[in-house]
Design a protein around this motif. Structure first.
Motif, PDB file in Angstrom:
ATOM      1  N   MET A 123      23.491  -9.118  -8.958  1.00  0.00           N
ATOM      2  CA  MET A 123      22.180  -8.734  -9.479  1.00  0.00           C
ATOM      3  C   MET A 123      21.057  -9.647  -8.997  1.00  0.00           C
ATOM      4  N   ALA A 124      21.244 -10.948  -9.075  1.00  0.00           N
ATOM      5  CA  ALA A 124      20.169 -11.862  -8.670  1.00  0.00           C
ATOM      6  C   ALA A 124      19.815 -11.675  -7.195  1.00  0.00           C
ATOM      7  N   TYR A 125      20.831 -11.553  -6.356  1.00  0.00           N
ATOM      8  CA  TYR A 125      20.595 -11.370  -4.925  1.00  0.00           C
ATOM      9  C   TYR A 125      19.940 -10.020  -4.657  1.00  0.00           C
ATOM     10  N   ASN A 126      20.415  -8.970  -5.351  1.00  0.00           N
ATOM     11  CA  ASN A 126      19.806  -7.652  -5.208  1.00  0.00           C
ATOM     12  C   ASN A 126      18.326  -7.701  -5.594  1.00  0.00           C
ATOM     13  N   MET A 127      18.036  -8.359  -6.699  1.00  0.00           N
ATOM     14  CA  MET A 127      16.657  -8.493  -7.171  1.00  0.00           C
ATOM     15  C   MET A 127      15.797  -9.229  -6.155  1.00  0.00           C
ATOM     16  N   ALA A 128      16.312 -10.322  -5.638  1.00  0.00           N
ATOM     17  CA  ALA A 128      15.543 -11.129  -4.691  1.00  0.00           C
ATOM     18  C   ALA A 128      15.220 -10.350  -3.429  1.00  0.00           C
ATOM     19  N   LYS A 129      16.215  -9.656  -2.895  1.00  0.00           N
ATOM     20  CA  LYS A 129      16.003  -8.918  -1.658  1.00  0.00           C
ATOM     21  C   LYS A 129      15.074  -7.722  -1.855  1.00  0.00           C
ATOM     22  N   ALA A 130      15.172  -7.064  -3.015  1.00  0.00           N
ATOM     23  CA  ALA A 130      14.241  -5.969  -3.304  1.00  0.00           C
ATOM     24  C   ALA A 130      12.805  -6.493  -3.356  1.00  0.00           C
ATOM     25  N   ALA A 131      12.627  -7.660  -3.947  1.00  0.00           N
ATOM     26  CA  ALA A 131      11.293  -8.266  -4.012  1.00  0.00           C
ATOM     27  C   ALA A 131      10.760  -8.582  -2.619  1.00  0.00           C
ATOM     28  N   LEU A 132      11.645  -9.017  -1.727  1.00  0.00           N
ATOM     29  CA  LEU A 132      11.204  -9.349  -0.369  1.00  0.00           C
ATOM     30  C   LEU A 132      10.639  -8.143   0.363  1.00  0.00           C
ATOM     31  N   ASP A 133      11.167  -6.955   0.075  1.00  0.00           N
ATOM     32  CA  ASP A 133      10.635  -5.762   0.733  1.00  0.00           C
ATOM     33  C   ASP A 133       9.164  -5.556   0.382  1.00  0.00           C
ATOM     34  N   GLN A 134       8.836  -5.667  -0.901  1.00  0.00           N
ATOM     35  CA  GLN A 134       7.439  -5.517  -1.298  1.00  0.00           C
ATOM     36  C   GLN A 134       6.598  -6.689  -0.821  1.00  0.00           C
ATOM     37  N   MET A 135       7.169  -7.881  -0.807  1.00  0.00           N
ATOM     38  CA  MET A 135       6.452  -9.033  -0.263  1.00  0.00           C
ATOM     39  C   MET A 135       6.068  -8.781   1.181  1.00  0.00           C
ATOM     40  N   MET A 136       7.029  -8.298   1.969  1.00  0.00           N
ATOM     41  CA  MET A 136       6.775  -8.045   3.391  1.00  0.00           C
ATOM     42  C   MET A 136       5.669  -7.018   3.583  1.00  0.00           C
ATOM     43  N   ARG A 137       5.757  -5.895   2.861  1.00  0.00           N
ATOM     44  CA  ARG A 137       4.773  -4.833   3.048  1.00  0.00           C
ATOM     45  C   ARG A 137       3.382  -5.264   2.574  1.00  0.00           C
ATOM     46  N   THR A 138       3.323  -5.970   1.459  1.00  0.00           N
ATOM     47  CA  THR A 138       2.029  -6.431   0.960  1.00  0.00           C
ATOM     48  C   THR A 138       1.394  -7.427   1.921  1.00  0.00           C
ATOM     49  N   ALA A 139       2.212  -8.350   2.437  1.00  0.00           N
ATOM     50  CA  ALA A 139       1.703  -9.316   3.411  1.00  0.00           C
ATOM     51  C   ALA A 139       1.214  -8.604   4.667  1.00  0.00           C
ATOM     52  N   ALA A 140       1.967  -7.598   5.122  1.00  0.00           N
ATOM     53  CA  ALA A 140       1.577  -6.866   6.330  1.00  0.00           C
ATOM     54  C   ALA A 140       0.213  -6.209   6.154  1.00  0.00           C
ATOM     55  N   VAL A 141      -0.038  -5.643   4.962  1.00  0.00           N
ATOM     56  CA  VAL A 141      -1.334  -5.015   4.692  1.00  0.00           C
ATOM     57  C   VAL A 141      -2.449  -6.058   4.698  1.00  0.00           C
ATOM     58  N   GLU A 142      -2.234  -7.150   3.977  1.00  0.00           N
ATOM     59  CA  GLU A 142      -3.281  -8.168   3.848  1.00  0.00           C
ATOM     60  C   GLU A 142      -3.590  -8.843   5.179  1.00  0.00           C
ATOM     61  N   LEU A 143      -2.601  -8.901   6.065  1.00  0.00           N
ATOM     62  CA  LEU A 143      -2.779  -9.636   7.322  1.00  0.00           C
ATOM     63  C   LEU A 143      -3.200  -8.762   8.492  1.00  0.00           C
ATOM     64  N   LEU A 144      -3.404  -7.472   8.248  1.00  0.00           N
ATOM     65  CA  LEU A 144      -3.862  -6.589   9.328  1.00  0.00           C
ATOM     66  C   LEU A 144      -5.127  -7.104  10.023  1.00  0.00           C
ATOM     67  N   PRO A 145      -6.137  -7.573   9.280  1.00  0.00           N
ATOM     68  CA  PRO A 145      -7.356  -8.043   9.961  1.00  0.00           C
ATOM     69  C   PRO A 145      -7.120  -9.252  10.859  1.00  0.00           C
ATOM     70  N   HIS A 146      -6.036  -9.978  10.599  1.00  0.00           N
ATOM     71  CA  HIS A 146      -5.757 -11.193  11.365  1.00  0.00           C
ATOM     72  C   HIS A 146      -4.746 -10.947  12.489  1.00  0.00           C
ATOM     73  N   LYS A 147      -4.308  -9.696  12.630  1.00  0.00           N
ATOM     74  CA  LYS A 147      -3.326  -9.329  13.658  1.00  0.00           C
ATOM     75  C   LYS A 147      -2.053 -10.186  13.561  1.00  0.00           C
ATOM     76  N   ILE A 148      -1.661 -10.452  12.319  1.00  0.00           N
ATOM     77  CA  ILE A 148      -0.385 -11.130  12.057  1.00  0.00           C
ATOM     78  C   ILE A 148       0.592 -10.074  11.563  1.00  0.00           C
ATOM     79  N   ARG A 149       1.641  -9.850  12.300  1.00  0.00           N
ATOM     80  CA  ARG A 149       2.605  -8.800  11.989  1.00  0.00           C
ATOM     81  C   ARG A 149       3.709  -9.352  11.070  1.00  0.00           C
ATOM     82  N   VAL A 150       4.097  -8.552  10.095  1.00  0.00           N
ATOM     83  CA  VAL A 150       5.155  -8.952   9.176  1.00  0.00           C
ATOM     84  C   VAL A 150       6.155  -7.807   9.074  1.00  0.00           C
ATOM     85  N   ASN A 151       7.410  -8.102   9.375  1.00  0.00           N
ATOM     86  CA  ASN A 151       8.472  -7.099   9.348  1.00  0.00           C
ATOM     87  C   ASN A 151       9.749  -7.699   8.768  1.00  0.00           C
ATOM     88  N   SER A 152      10.690  -6.826   8.451  1.00  0.00           N
ATOM     89  CA  SER A 152      11.982  -7.267   7.921  1.00  0.00           C
ATOM     90  C   SER A 152      13.125  -6.691   8.745  1.00  0.00           C
TER      91      SER A 152
END
Length: 262
Positions: free
Chosen positions: A156-185
């Motif tokens: 459960m803890a690992y599942n929770m952590a990895k699920a959170a990383l997916d949203q972290m990645m996508r949110t970071a990718a959106v916020e960093l678009l103006p800076h041309k910093i790419r974020v992927n998993s």
């Protein structure tokens, strides 16, 4: 991709063994100098650094617990001070315990979250802040897991952590678009790494691998090629996505065992 990262600097967490080690060597082969983070297996980390130096690249070693934010920020700062910049961040450090959630040792449960989720965030935050200051774009690759979507029992803890990383990645990718910093998993399938021996013996792993859709475990080098692909400047139009390198795990491979229908 040989030479595509010449003049670039990468920071890889969990780089003493497994996917992190393979990713660090792949990035160096492509021309990057590499800062190597690790928390255990110091002798393996030293060997990784030597392998990178033999490629003609610089290597720094950081024995840092990624769950400590101040230490991660200091590591990123020292990387920039000694190597001049940071262009690629790869999050590969993890910790995991496998127990039923109702009886799980909470110290291990919290450590899994602290290392696997918060550790990835602290590194992403600090590295991308430096990339913004540099003003030349950059790339971050998060080594996530099918655990982000598949509710594997006793994890459960690992599942929770990895699920959170997916949203972290996508949110970071959106916020960093103006800076041309790419974020992927990357979603690695079950990969043959030293960490797997914490839970299963070699023979048990060998037998279990036969039941996978591709009939074997992935190698760390196969996952590292995906990390390099996403970090490479030639992948400039890819951001906010997940690359599956899982041997067909998300296909309806179980249907091959029967009539092809539920």
């Amino acid at each position: 991709m040989t030479g595509s990262l010449t003049g670039k600097v990468a920071l890889v967490t969990g780089a003493s063994s497994g996917i992190g080690r393979a990713a660090a060597v792949a990035l160096a082969t492509a021309g990057a100098d590499v800062a190597l983070n690790y928390f255990s297996l110091a002798e393996y980390a030293e060997q990784t650094a030597e392998d990178i130096r033999r490629l003609g690249r610089k290597a720094l070693l950081f024995p840092v617990d990624v769950s400590v934010q101040a230490d991660v920020e200091a590591m990123v700062g020292e990387t920039v001070a000694k190597l001049g910049r940071v262009d690629v961040y790869v999050s590969s450090a993890v910790f995991s315990e496998r127990e039923p959630f109702t009886t799980a040792n909470m110290a291990g449960f919290r450590k899994t979250i602290d290392v696997s989720m918060w550790g990835a965030y602290y590194g992403l935050r600090a590295a991308c802040a430096r990339m913004i200051e540099q003003g030349e774009g950059g790339a971050a690759v998060i080594v996530s897991s099918p655990h982000a979507q598949i509710a594997f029992p006793n994890c459960m803890a690992y599942n929770m952590a990895k699920a959170a990383l997916d949203q972290m990645m996508r949110t970071a990718a959106v916020e960093l678009l103006p800076h041309k910093i790419r974020v992927n998993s990357v979603y690695p399938g079950w990969t043959d790494t030293p960490g797997e021996r914490k839970f299963l013996a070699d023979e048990a792993i060998k037998q279990a691998a036969k039941g996978l859709p591709w009939g074997r475990l992935a190698t760390s080098e196969e996952i590292a090629r995906a990390v390099l692909f996403l970090a490479d400047p030639g992948s400039d139009y890819i951001t906010g996505t997940v690359l599956h390198v899982d041997g067909g795990l998300f296909l309806p491979w179980w249907s091959q065992r029967g009539s092809g229908s539920l």
